[in-house]
Scaffold this motif. Structure first.
Motif, mmCIF file in Angstrom:
data_model
loop_
_atom_site.group_PDB
_atom_site.id
_atom_site.type_symbol
_atom_site.label_atom_id
_atom_site.label_comp_id
_atom_site.label_asym_id
_atom_site.label_seq_id
_atom_site.Cartn_x
_atom_site.Cartn_y
_atom_site.Cartn_z
ATOM 1 N N ASN A 173 43.145 37.863 32.848
ATOM 2 C CA ASN A 173 41.865 38.393 32.370
ATOM 3 C C ASN A 173 41.816 39.921 32.385
ATOM 4 O O ASN A 173 40.783 40.514 32.110
ATOM 5 C CB ASN A 173 40.711 37.833 33.201
ATOM 6 N N SER A 189 44.453 35.226 42.551
ATOM 7 C CA SER A 189 44.813 34.473 41.360
ATOM 8 C C SER A 189 45.491 35.380 40.328
ATOM 9 O O SER A 189 45.105 36.537 40.150
ATOM 10 C CB SER A 189 43.548 33.852 40.746
ATOM 11 N N ASN A 209 42.436 34.875 37.072
ATOM 12 C CA ASN A 209 41.120 35.504 37.121
ATOM 13 C C ASN A 209 40.711 35.660 38.583
ATOM 14 O O ASN A 209 40.010 34.810 39.124
ATOM 15 C CB ASN A 209 40.095 34.653 36.360
ATOM 16 N N GLN A 214 38.549 37.579 40.053
ATOM 17 C CA GLN A 214 37.097 37.660 40.306
ATOM 18 C C GLN A 214 36.476 36.267 40.344
ATOM 19 O O GLN A 214 35.682 35.954 41.231
ATOM 20 C CB GLN A 214 36.396 38.492 39.209
ATOM 21 N N ARG A 215 36.842 35.423 39.355
ATOM 22 C CA ARG A 215 36.263 34.078 39.301
ATOM 23 C C ARG A 215 36.690 33.259 40.507
ATOM 24 O O ARG A 215 35.915 32.462 41.040
ATOM 25 C CB ARG A 215 36.699 33.389 38.007
ATOM 26 N N GLU A 216 37.913 33.447 40.970
ATOM 27 C CA GLU A 216 38.412 32.765 42.164
ATOM 28 C C GLU A 216 37.516 33.075 43.367
ATOM 29 O O GLU A 216 37.111 32.181 44.118
ATOM 30 C CB GLU A 216 39.845 33.216 42.442
ATOM 31 N N GLU A 225 34.401 34.289 43.208
ATOM 32 C CA GLU A 225 33.034 33.822 42.941
ATOM 33 C C GLU A 225 32.880 32.340 43.259
ATOM 34 O O GLU A 225 31.839 31.907 43.757
ATOM 35 C CB GLU A 225 32.673 34.100 41.482
ATOM 36 N N LYS A 226 33.909 31.541 42.965
ATOM 37 C CA LYS A 226 33.855 30.116 43.276
ATOM 38 C C LYS A 226 33.738 29.885 44.781
ATOM 39 O O LYS A 226 33.001 29.004 45.239
ATOM 40 C CB LYS A 226 35.108 29.413 42.733
ATOM 41 N N GLU A 256 30.250 30.602 45.737
ATOM 42 C CA GLU A 256 29.337 29.543 45.305
ATOM 43 C C GLU A 256 29.402 28.328 46.222
ATOM 44 O O GLU A 256 28.390 27.692 46.502
ATOM 45 C CB GLU A 256 29.678 29.135 43.866
ATOM 46 N N TYR A 305 38.239 41.401 46.512
ATOM 47 C CA TYR A 305 37.466 40.557 45.605
ATOM 48 C C TYR A 305 36.491 39.639 46.337
ATOM 49 O O TYR A 305 35.366 39.413 45.882
ATOM 50 C CB TYR A 305 38.408 39.709 44.736
ATOM 51 N N ALA A 349 32.413 39.559 45.915
ATOM 52 C CA ALA A 349 31.679 38.416 45.376
ATOM 53 C C ALA A 349 30.568 37.973 46.320
ATOM 54 O O ALA A 349 29.454 37.642 45.884
ATOM 55 C CB ALA A 349 32.650 37.253 45.107
#
Length: 633
Positions: A63, A77, A80, A82-84, A86-87, A90, A109, A113
């Protein structure tokens, strides 16, 4: 890269100026070589990162975000990062923990997040190697992280200091630790030590829960019976600061006498030690000390059990000052001595009285009278504290000093079937014993309980190590359990110091001038106010219990009743009496056990009503127990 670094470093400097100055000499070279406005290509960006931080292998994720690996282990990761992160944030959206600990920062990161989602939490970023912290600061924007109000950056702190700061921030029981193996691999031994300390603190929390469940009612009973002593006796704070160094004299050292086997080696020298230090005896060591004709300056007793008070039974020490906690067994207050003084109460009833009439002098408790004595020595201003007989183990397989109350009892009750040696063997081999090391590296038997005391001392010593003129702690024996932060000090070297008789006399004279007592009228007024608050709390709890029963019986006014219940809850939670009652209210573990045995309805409203009914019933039991003791005064 340069713009990200400069932005982060500016935020860092403004938020943590002292830490910034400490780390400044370790900053990477490019900050001094590049201009703030410099723009570089992606290739140059990676090249610069790999040059400045060669322990990582940097790359761009799919990404376009920066990622890295170390020793072929990916720390984020490759698709991605950032998404790692963020999950992970969450999945922890419902976390009840108030503290988030990020062990190993990676490229930042994960804390970034979490900062976006949980800005109200306490964040602790733990990174023992500053180079890894700098690498993260050069890669991503830390703006969200630096916005966190309760943010602790533990960069380069020892594992012991980090654990101590976690405890000061709220404790491991209120914390959640986040880490990946790849992000802690560079300091594997360090993080093993930190996680071991986390586990030890968990054991301590478990021990505290066990102790509260076992002794809560005893603490209440003793506190109530001794309550009048809080009116009559002054506090240990009359001595606080009186041993500090002055322009004329250095601080007065303190020597703490515990009942371990190595106390025997020092007994012949106690008269000389007393001339050179403030002598503080634990209740367990008093009998052996008095047998050699020495009366300590202070005696400390904090354990509420009957057997603890037996350490003083039949003894007298007319020149000593006895330091007590208000919940000790009542017979301890009849001990024949020069003066009795109280520490600030460790329990809710005494805390309520002190909140209205003034503190006696707070001393943190580490679960042992030895730790309370150490805190007292620090509070009075001793910059050097020496332990004698704090073996926290069984050197040469010995359990106690000869002549201690325990050893005398063993011999008194021994017989042909259950001899003294059998009792001693039970101690040596029945308490989840462990093999540890003494100050010479020799094996010594210890157990979980004594290791907990040692861990408490280690963490406390680590937490004060950055303070100016902090107290240093020593031991006269090399045979006891090795404790980080407590160094060996030769007894011969100590006895070579000059006597300080005049300085000690001045210490006691100054403290006596600050001695004061509460007026009886004020004390009685506070006691009546507490009784009044308990009666009000009982009335509200009874009404709340009635409402819960009405809801469970299908009362059609459920919505109106729930509104009234919310109002009652607010009054109950804000009540000072409720805080006092907490001592004999079930622990969370015990409450969970009670609820597990209770039949809970499937309907959400009825389920909450049933659980609340259980809680109000237990609260009423606690209130009635308190009122029983208070009305007997």
């Amino acid at each position: 890269m340069i713009s990200i670094w400069n932005k982060n470093i500016s935020l860092f400097k403004n938020r943590f100026p002292a830490l910034y100055e400490i780390l400044l000499p370790q900053f990477p070279k490019f900050i001094f070589e590049a201009k703030a406005t410099a723009e570089i290509s992606n290739d140059e960006f990676l090249k610069t990162l790999n040059e400045q931080f060669p322990f990582y292998q940097f790359a761009f994720a799919k990404n376009g975000a920066i990622t890295a690996s170390e020793n072929s282990l990916a720390i984020h990761s490759s698709y991605n990062p950032q998404r790692e992160a963020e999950k992970t944030a969450e999945t922890n959206a419902t976390s009840q923990k108030e503290i988030f600990i990020f062990a190993g920062i990676g490229l930042g990161y994960l804390p970034q997040a979490f900062a976006k989602n949980f800005p109200q939490k306490t964040f602790i970023i733990l990174e023992p190697d500053a180079r890894y912290f700098f690498a993260a600061m050069a890669c991503i924007d830390f703006s969200e992280i630096f916005k966190i109000e309760n943010l602790l950056l533990l960069i380069g702190a020892s594992a012991e200091q980090a654990a101590a700061l976690v405890e000061n921030a709220g404790g491991f029981e209120n914390a959640q630790v986040f880490f990946t193996n790849a992000q802690v691999f560079h300091a594997q031994k360090y993080f093993e030590n930190f996680f071991a300390l986390e586990n030890q603190n968990a054991q301590k929390a478990q021990a505290n829960t066990n102790t509260l469940e076992r002794f809560g009612t005893l603490w209440l009973k003793n506190s109530a019976r001794n309550l009048q002593e809080m009116q009559r006796l002054c506090g240990v704070n009359i001595f606080f600061g009186e041993a500090k160094s002055t322009e004329k004299n250095s601080s007065i050292p303190s020597v703490i006498l515990a009942a371990g086997p190595t106390l025997q080696n020092v007994l012949p020298h106690l008269a000389q030690i007393k001339e050179r230090a403030i002598l503080i005896a634990l209740d367990t060591s008093l009998r052996a000390i008095l047998r050699v004709g020495i009366e300590p300056d202070f005696i400390v007793i904090t354990d509420p059990q009957f057997w603890a008070a037996q350490h003083l039974a039949g003894l007298s020490s007319p020149s000593s000052i006895l330091i007590l906690e208000n919940a000790v067994y009542p017979s301890a207050f009849r001990f024949d001595c020069r003066k009795k003084i109280l520490i600030s109460s460790l329990f809710p009833l005494g805390k309520f009285i002190e909140s209205h009439l003034g503190k006696k002098g707070e001393l943190a408790s580490g679960g042992s009278v030895a730790t309370t004595a150490w805190e007292f020595a620090r509070a009075i201003g001793s910059e050097k504290i020496f332990f004698v007989g704090l073996d926290l183990g069984f050197p040469q397989k010995k359990t106690h000093i000869k002549g201690s109350t325990f050893e005398e009892a063993v011999h008194t009750f021994s017989n042909r079937i259950a001899c003294a040696e059998t009792a001693l063997c039970k101690i040596l081999f029945s308490a989840k014993n462990q093999i540890a090391r003494d100050y010479d590296g020799n094996e010594i038997i210890t157990d979980e309980r004594m290791k907990l005391f040692a861990n408490w001392l280690e963490s406390k010593i680590a937490s004060i190590s950055q303070e100016k003129n902090h107290a240093r702690t020593f031991t006269f024996s090399r045979e006891g359990l090795f404790i980080n932060g407590i160094d060996f000090f030769s007894l011969e070297e100590f006895l070579a110091l000059p006597p300080i008789t005049e300085q000690k006399n001045a210490f006691f004279e100054c403290a006596e001038k600050k001695s004061s007592e509460y007026e009886k009228k004020e004390f009685d007024k506070v006691l009546e106010e507490l009784k009044k608050q308990f009666e009000e709390l009982k009335k509200n709890s009874l009404r709340a219990k009635t409402i819960c029963n009405d809801i469970l019986c299908g009362d059609p006014r459920a919505k109106t009743l729930l509104s009234e219940l919310d109002s009652l809850d607010s009054k109950i939670l804000s009540s000072d009496a409720k805080k006092v009652a907490a001592l004999v209210f079930p622990t969370q573990r015990r409450l969970d056990e009670i609820l597990a045995k209770t039949e809970i309805p499937n309907d959400a409203i009825l389920a909450n009503a049933k659980k609340s009914l259980v809680i109000y019933s237990e609260l009423l039991n606690a209130i009635d127990l308190y009122l029983k003791f208070l009305h007997s005064l």
